[in-house]
Write a protein that holds these residues in place. Structure first.
Motif, PDB file in Angstrom:
ATOM      1  N   THR A  71      22.426 -16.056   6.257  1.00 49.32           N
ATOM      2  CA  THR A  71      23.445 -16.742   5.454  1.00 49.32           C
ATOM      3  C   THR A  71      24.766 -16.977   6.166  1.00 49.32           C
ATOM      4  O   THR A  71      25.542 -17.825   5.739  1.00 49.32           O
ATOM      5  CB  THR A  71      23.752 -15.925   4.181  1.00 49.32           C
ATOM      6  OG1 THR A  71      24.296 -14.646   4.564  1.00 49.32           O
ATOM      7  CG2 THR A  71      22.500 -15.728   3.342  1.00 49.32           C
ATOM      8  N   SER A  72      25.071 -16.223   7.192  1.00 48.26           N
ATOM      9  CA  SER A  72      26.357 -16.239   7.905  1.00 48.26           C
ATOM     10  C   SER A  72      27.502 -15.705   7.053  1.00 48.26           C
ATOM     11  O   SER A  72      28.671 -15.917   7.368  1.00 48.26           O
ATOM     12  CB  SER A  72      26.722 -17.647   8.412  1.00 48.26           C
ATOM     13  OG  SER A  72      27.218 -18.481   7.381  1.00 48.26           O
ATOM     14  N   ILE A  95      29.017 -10.531   1.071  1.00 51.44           N
ATOM     15  CA  ILE A  95      27.685 -10.031   0.727  1.00 51.44           C
ATOM     16  C   ILE A  95      27.779  -8.968  -0.355  1.00 51.44           C
ATOM     17  O   ILE A  95      27.000  -8.970  -1.328  1.00 51.44           O
ATOM     18  CB  ILE A  95      26.981  -9.469   1.986  1.00 51.44           C
ATOM     19  CG1 ILE A  95      26.695 -10.600   2.980  1.00 51.44           C
ATOM     20  CG2 ILE A  95      25.692  -8.737   1.612  1.00 51.44           C
ATOM     21  CD1 ILE A  95      26.164 -10.120   4.315  1.00 51.44           C
ATOM     22  N   CYS A  96      28.727  -8.072  -0.206  1.00 51.85           N
ATOM     23  CA  CYS A  96      28.845  -6.948  -1.138  1.00 51.85           C
ATOM     24  C   CYS A  96      29.500  -7.330  -2.465  1.00 51.85           C
ATOM     25  O   CYS A  96      29.580  -6.493  -3.366  1.00 51.85           O
ATOM     26  CB  CYS A  96      29.630  -5.801  -0.483  1.00 51.85           C
ATOM     27  SG  CYS A  96      28.787  -5.102   0.965  1.00 51.85           S
ATOM     28  N   LEU A  98      18.939 -20.374   1.881  1.00 53.55           N
ATOM     29  CA  LEU A  98      17.741 -20.906   2.525  1.00 53.55           C
ATOM     30  C   LEU A  98      16.560 -19.976   2.244  1.00 53.55           C
ATOM     31  O   LEU A  98      16.741 -18.836   1.804  1.00 53.55           O
ATOM     32  CB  LEU A  98      18.002 -21.051   4.020  1.00 53.55           C
ATOM     33  CG  LEU A  98      19.167 -22.004   4.389  1.00 53.55           C
ATOM     34  CD1 LEU A  98      19.311 -22.116   5.900  1.00 53.55           C
ATOM     35  CD2 LEU A  98      18.979 -23.368   3.756  1.00 53.55           C
ATOM     36  N   PRO A  99      15.332 -20.453   2.477  1.00 53.45           N
ATOM     37  CA  PRO A  99      14.137 -19.691   2.062  1.00 53.45           C
ATOM     38  C   PRO A  99      14.136 -18.213   2.449  1.00 53.45           C
ATOM     39  O   PRO A  99      13.787 -17.357   1.645  1.00 53.45           O
ATOM     40  CB  PRO A  99      13.005 -20.454   2.756  1.00 53.45           C
ATOM     41  CG  PRO A  99      13.495 -21.870   2.789  1.00 53.45           C
ATOM     42  CD  PRO A  99      14.979 -21.765   3.052  1.00 53.45           C
ATOM     43  N   LYS A 100      14.536 -17.898   3.664  1.00 54.13           N
ATOM     44  CA  LYS A 100      14.530 -16.496   4.092  1.00 54.13           C
ATOM     45  C   LYS A 100      15.530 -15.678   3.283  1.00 54.13           C
ATOM     46  O   LYS A 100      15.227 -14.559   2.844  1.00 54.13           O
ATOM     47  CB  LYS A 100      14.853 -16.403   5.579  1.00 54.13           C
ATOM     48  CG  LYS A 100      14.667 -15.007   6.156  1.00 54.13           C
ATOM     49  CD  LYS A 100      14.816 -15.017   7.664  1.00 54.13           C
ATOM     50  CE  LYS A 100      14.569 -13.630   8.251  1.00 54.13           C
ATOM     51  NZ  LYS A 100      14.694 -13.636   9.741  1.00 54.13           N
ATOM     52  N   ALA A 101      16.719 -16.241   3.069  1.00 54.24           N
ATOM     53  CA  ALA A 101      17.741 -15.538   2.291  1.00 54.24           C
ATOM     54  C   ALA A 101      17.312 -15.384   0.840  1.00 54.24           C
ATOM     55  O   ALA A 101      17.527 -14.329   0.219  1.00 54.24           O
ATOM     56  CB  ALA A 101      19.068 -16.288   2.369  1.00 54.24           C
ATOM     57  N   GLN A 127      26.927 -29.398   6.864  1.00 54.00           N
ATOM     58  CA  GLN A 127      25.960 -28.474   6.268  1.00 54.00           C
ATOM     59  C   GLN A 127      26.256 -27.032   6.679  1.00 54.00           C
ATOM     60  O   GLN A 127      26.232 -26.118   5.844  1.00 54.00           O
ATOM     61  CB  GLN A 127      24.539 -28.873   6.693  1.00 54.00           C
ATOM     62  CG  GLN A 127      24.076 -30.183   6.080  1.00 54.00           C
ATOM     63  CD  GLN A 127      22.826 -30.738   6.740  1.00 54.00           C
ATOM     64  OE1 GLN A 127      22.483 -30.369   7.872  1.00 54.00           O
ATOM     65  NE2 GLN A 127      22.134 -31.635   6.054  1.00 54.00           N
ATOM     66  N   VAL A 128      26.553 -26.829   7.952  1.00 55.29           N
ATOM     67  CA  VAL A 128      26.879 -25.481   8.422  1.00 55.29           C
ATOM     68  C   VAL A 128      28.199 -25.013   7.821  1.00 55.29           C
ATOM     69  O   VAL A 128      28.349 -23.843   7.444  1.00 55.29           O
ATOM     70  CB  VAL A 128      26.950 -25.438   9.972  1.00 55.29           C
ATOM     71  CG1 VAL A 128      27.418 -24.065  10.448  1.00 55.29           C
ATOM     72  CG2 VAL A 128      25.581 -25.759  10.570  1.00 55.29           C
ATOM     73  N   ALA A 129      29.159 -25.924   7.693  1.00 55.64           N
ATOM     74  CA  ALA A 129      30.457 -25.578   7.111  1.00 55.64           C
ATOM     75  C   ALA A 129      30.304 -25.112   5.666  1.00 55.64           C
ATOM     76  O   ALA A 129      31.008 -24.206   5.224  1.00 55.64           O
ATOM     77  CB  ALA A 129      31.404 -26.768   7.182  1.00 55.64           C
ATOM     78  N   LEU A 130      29.387 -25.719   4.925  1.00 50.06           N
ATOM     79  CA  LEU A 130      29.138 -25.282   3.553  1.00 50.06           C
ATOM     80  C   LEU A 130      28.574 -23.867   3.536  1.00 50.06           C
ATOM     81  O   LEU A 130      28.967 -23.042   2.692  1.00 50.06           O
ATOM     82  CB  LEU A 130      28.155 -26.235   2.861  1.00 50.06           C
ATOM     83  CG  LEU A 130      27.716 -25.841   1.445  1.00 50.06           C
ATOM     84  CD1 LEU A 130      28.917 -25.772   0.508  1.00 50.06           C
ATOM     85  CD2 LEU A 130      26.680 -26.819   0.913  1.00 50.06           C
ATOM     86  N   MET A 131      27.695 -23.576   4.465  1.00 52.91           N
ATOM     87  CA  MET A 131      27.108 -22.236   4.536  1.00 52.91           C
ATOM     88  C   MET A 131      28.164 -21.198   4.923  1.00 52.91           C
ATOM     89  O   MET A 131      28.223 -20.115   4.338  1.00 52.91           O
ATOM     90  CB  MET A 131      25.984 -22.213   5.573  1.00 52.91           C
ATOM     91  CG  MET A 131      24.810 -23.129   5.250  1.00 52.91           C
ATOM     92  SD  MET A 131      23.807 -22.505   3.894  1.00 52.91           S
ATOM     93  CE  MET A 131      23.038 -21.096   4.672  1.00 52.91           C
ATOM     94  N   SER A 132      29.007 -21.525   5.899  1.00 56.88           N
ATOM     95  CA  SER A 132      29.934 -20.537   6.452  1.00 56.88           C
ATOM     96  C   SER A 132      31.272 -20.472   5.722  1.00 56.88           C
ATOM     97  O   SER A 132      31.989 -19.489   5.844  1.00 56.88           O
ATOM     98  CB  SER A 132      30.186 -20.841   7.933  1.00 56.88           C
ATOM     99  OG  SER A 132      30.881 -22.076   8.075  1.00 56.88           O
ATOM    100  N   GLY A 133      31.610 -21.554   5.000  1.00 60.77           N
ATOM    101  CA  GLY A 133      32.884 -21.571   4.292  1.00 60.77           C
ATOM    102  C   GLY A 133      34.028 -22.145   5.090  1.00 60.77           C
ATOM    103  O   GLY A 133      35.176 -22.115   4.645  1.00 60.77           O
TER     104      GLY A 133
END
Length: 343
Positions: free
Chosen positions: A173-174, A180-181, A216-219, A282-288
């Protein structure tokens, strides 16, 4: 002079000169509080920002606002330097003080130098010989290092934190350990396979933002396994600091010399996203991240990655070309069959 007369005097002074002398007894602390009250209308500052303003009040709070000088700020820089504080951190502190001074000048019309803190910030590198540009992070963990770290948790009894899963989720997820917590089961969208990150750190502003991100699927598979029927509460109910400490201890136990931190997993995850073929938005959305200039600090693309990506793209283009050629042949054959059947 009573309050009304003082206010009238101030207004007359502002009308005449555009500025006014700070009222008697007002200090730097007074105007830091005034600035915070002014900007927090409708927004919430991060605790880290509030802590810095508290520290600035402790340092400069008793000084009358118009008496604050370059000498005070130069002594502050040298004291912080002796404490081992990095130049980029000192520059950040002065930048926040600069916001207060500009507020005093532009909003409260005080006759002070609004550029005082900015000028001192610029002197950090020239006069005080400190770096004010943050270093590029180079301790991105390799997969073999992560495997060695994860192996340190094998067979441990009474393990309070499921670190292998946390590390796996961070790679997928990055997300930062604090994010995460904080994830809550109620914020999962099972249909869209997304999660709402509450109070996500903004990369440029001292405020929080809620942001919905895809898993994503793994997450998503990790989340389903961890939640296991629970309907409320934190997905990963751990203390972020404990997660970071546990990772560092496992790294040391594994004999890894490079000082990689849990946060550096984020760098690897972002690099992996680009290697997958995700684009910048797309990566920016994942990482913020909000812009490429900030995001690129977290990318670690090697020349070999470019060759691999180009090879994959070339293969895709060849496959597309082959499919188009086959479709053309099939179309011709169908046309010929139709022509025959029509005779």
């Amino acid at each position: 002079m009573d309050f009304a007369e003082e206010k009238e005097r101030q207004l007359e002074e502002i009308r005449a000169t555009g500025k006014m002398v700070a009222p008697d007894g007002t200090t730097v602390a007074h105007y830091i509080d005034d600035y915070l009250e002014y900007i927090q209308n409708g927004r919430t500052l991060q605790r880290s920002a509030l802590f810095i303003y508290k520290s600035l009040k402790a340092r400069f709070g008793k000084i009358r606002i118009e008496k604050l000088s370059k000498h005070h700020l130069s002594a502050f820089i040298e004291d912080r330097k002796r404490e081992g504080v990095q130049g980029v951190t000192i520059a950040g502190d002065l930048s926040m003080l600069s916001s207060v001074l500009r507020h005093c000048s532009e909003t409260r019309y005080l006759n002070i130098d609004p550029d005082l803190a900015d000028m001192s910030r610029k002197s950090i590198k020239t006069e005080h010989k400190l770096r004010i540009k943050s270093r590029e992070v180079e301790c991105v963990p390799t997969q073999s290092e992560l495997d060695a770290i994860i192996s340190q948790y094998d067979g441990r009894k009474r393990q309070e934190i499921d670190m292998p899963t946390i590390i796996e989720f961070a790679l997928a997820t990055s997300m930062r350990q604090s994010e995460i917590c904080r994830l809550e089961i109620e914020d999962l969208n099972h249909e869209a396979k997304t999660v709402l990150i509450r109070q996500r750190k903004h990369p440029t502003e001292k405020e929080y933002n809620d942001e919905t991100v895809p898993l994503l699927p793994k997450a998503w598979a990790i989340v389903e396994r961890v939640v296991a029927g629970r309907i409320s509460g934190f997905i990963f109910p751990y203390n972020p600091k404990s997660v970071s400490t546990s990772y560092t201890r496992a790294r040391q136990t594994a004999g890894i010399k490079r000082p990689t931190r849990f946060h550096d997993i984020r760098h690897k995850a972002i690099s992996d996203f680009f290697a997958m073929g995700l684009n910048v938005p797309q990566v920016a959305l994942m990482s913020g991240h909000k812009d490429w200039q900030t995001l690129k600090r977290y990318t670690h693309v090697k020349p070999s990655d470019v060759h691999v990506a180009h090879g994959a793209l070339s293969d895709k283009m060849e496959d597309t070309k082959s499919i188009n050629e086959n479709m053309s042949v099939m179309a011709a054959q169908i046309a010929e069959l139709l022509a025959i059947s029509g005779k």
